[in-house]
Motif scaffolding. Sequence first.
Motif, PDB file in Angstrom:
ATOM      1  N   GLN A 169     -17.943  83.269  -3.306  1.00  0.00           N
ATOM      2  CA  GLN A 169     -19.093  83.338  -4.215  1.00  0.00           C
ATOM      3  C   GLN A 169     -18.758  84.130  -5.472  1.00  0.00           C
ATOM      4  O   GLN A 169     -19.220  83.816  -6.574  1.00  0.00           O
ATOM      5  CB  GLN A 169     -20.298  83.974  -3.506  1.00  0.00           C
ATOM      6  CG  GLN A 169     -20.791  83.210  -2.289  1.00  0.00           C
ATOM      7  CD  GLN A 169     -21.123  81.771  -2.603  1.00  0.00           C
ATOM      8  OE1 GLN A 169     -21.874  81.463  -3.520  1.00  0.00           O
ATOM      9  NE2 GLN A 169     -20.550  80.867  -1.812  1.00  0.00           N
ATOM     10  N   ARG A 285     -27.982  81.138  -0.446  1.00  0.00           N
ATOM     11  CA  ARG A 285     -26.840  80.333  -0.009  1.00  0.00           C
ATOM     12  C   ARG A 285     -26.316  80.940   1.283  1.00  0.00           C
ATOM     13  O   ARG A 285     -26.487  82.128   1.544  1.00  0.00           O
ATOM     14  CB  ARG A 285     -25.734  80.344  -1.073  1.00  0.00           C
ATOM     15  CG  ARG A 285     -26.142  79.805  -2.434  1.00  0.00           C
ATOM     16  CD  ARG A 285     -26.176  78.297  -2.459  1.00  0.00           C
ATOM     17  NE  ARG A 285     -26.517  77.790  -3.780  1.00  0.00           N
ATOM     18  CZ  ARG A 285     -25.627  77.549  -4.741  1.00  0.00           C
ATOM     19  NH1 ARG A 285     -24.349  77.797  -4.532  1.00  0.00           N
ATOM     20  NH2 ARG A 285     -26.029  77.069  -5.903  1.00  0.00           N
ATOM     21  N   TRP A 295     -25.436  87.255   0.516  1.00  0.00           N
ATOM     22  CA  TRP A 295     -25.392  86.455  -0.718  1.00  0.00           C
ATOM     23  C   TRP A 295     -26.469  86.959  -1.670  1.00  0.00           C
ATOM     24  O   TRP A 295     -26.215  87.126  -2.881  1.00  0.00           O
ATOM     25  CB  TRP A 295     -25.620  84.973  -0.428  1.00  0.00           C
ATOM     26  CG  TRP A 295     -25.561  84.143  -1.685  1.00  0.00           C
ATOM     27  CD1 TRP A 295     -24.459  83.556  -2.236  1.00  0.00           C
ATOM     28  CD2 TRP A 295     -26.660  83.843  -2.571  1.00  0.00           C
ATOM     29  NE1 TRP A 295     -24.799  82.918  -3.408  1.00  0.00           N
ATOM     30  CE2 TRP A 295     -26.135  83.074  -3.641  1.00  0.00           C
ATOM     31  CE3 TRP A 295     -28.020  84.157  -2.557  1.00  0.00           C
ATOM     32  CZ2 TRP A 295     -26.928  82.604  -4.685  1.00  0.00           C
ATOM     33  CZ3 TRP A 295     -28.810  83.697  -3.609  1.00  0.00           C
ATOM     34  CH2 TRP A 295     -28.278  82.930  -4.647  1.00  0.00           C
TER      35      TRP A 295
END
Length: 331
Positions: A169, A285, A295
Amino acid sequence: MVKIDRSLDRSGMLETLAKLPFIIKDAWELGKGAKLDIPKNLVIVGMGGSAIGGELLAIFLENKYNIKVVRGYGIPPTKFVVTSSYSGNTEETLTAFEMAKASNCKILAITSDGKLWGKAKSSNIPLIKIPHGYQPRVALPYLFFPLLRVLAQEYDKEIPKLCEFIYLQHQNFDPNATNNPPLKLAQEIYLSGKTPIIYGSGLYAPVAHRFKTQLNENSKCLAYWDSFPEMNHNDTVGWSGEEHGDRYLPILLRYKGEHPRVTKRIELTKSLLWKKQKMIEVWSRGKTSLQQLYWGICFLDYVSVYLALMRGFDPTPVDIITKLKEALAKE
């Protein structure tokens, strides 16, 4: 796109955020040696970022433990207390520590140093010592994962997958990323010129609280938060009383796994209150609850730092808090 001046980040907050996967791994290992018989009902005492770690644990483990998070000088009747203070010098937490000792509670201390470390060592009280040198709000994983390991070792196999997920990420959150979602959200908030009011529910209620405090400390701006379904019993009326579109920006934090009635409430609230004004929704997510949780923490931390840079601030210093603590020390 609003430009950000990275030279303002003199203390390297963005660099520290990029280390999150490695900090999570290190934090998990710190809980390895703490073998304690912790009851199903316990109290976590802390302030600021230390308390947020407790809030995240309370909601994440709600089906296994009854965790009450206390922000303040006292403790409710209990048999087990976790005193959490990153600096080890938090006035309220030190007072609660002494109260827990006087009440013959079992205690676990989590700290990097300071008076709490000294008091725990001298009283032979179980202690998880975490690394010093971070801002308390950046040290959140150290105030969450060691205790998670003590309470729920079954997540051992998930931690490497979580670290890999967060690392991937970060590739999209980096300032040099072509498609940078947190940078875009920070720009939306900045260009709106409005005060954010953040709403979460369930797993994302403490994430909403965390985002509010990160906007306060990193972005140096006012922000407020509340949760569904509670806001439908009070905030809803406040929004209906007059036009607020020019002053406030509702930000809804959503996640896979919302209670279906909460989902219904959110959709109805949107149509009743925010149909004619700007509103932002952020969807989580991740495949697991732990991935979704972190996240949200990671994504929104970046938003707060980017917003700070857009507003012309170094995100790290919290000078007014330092001055307040110095003044209190003289009283």
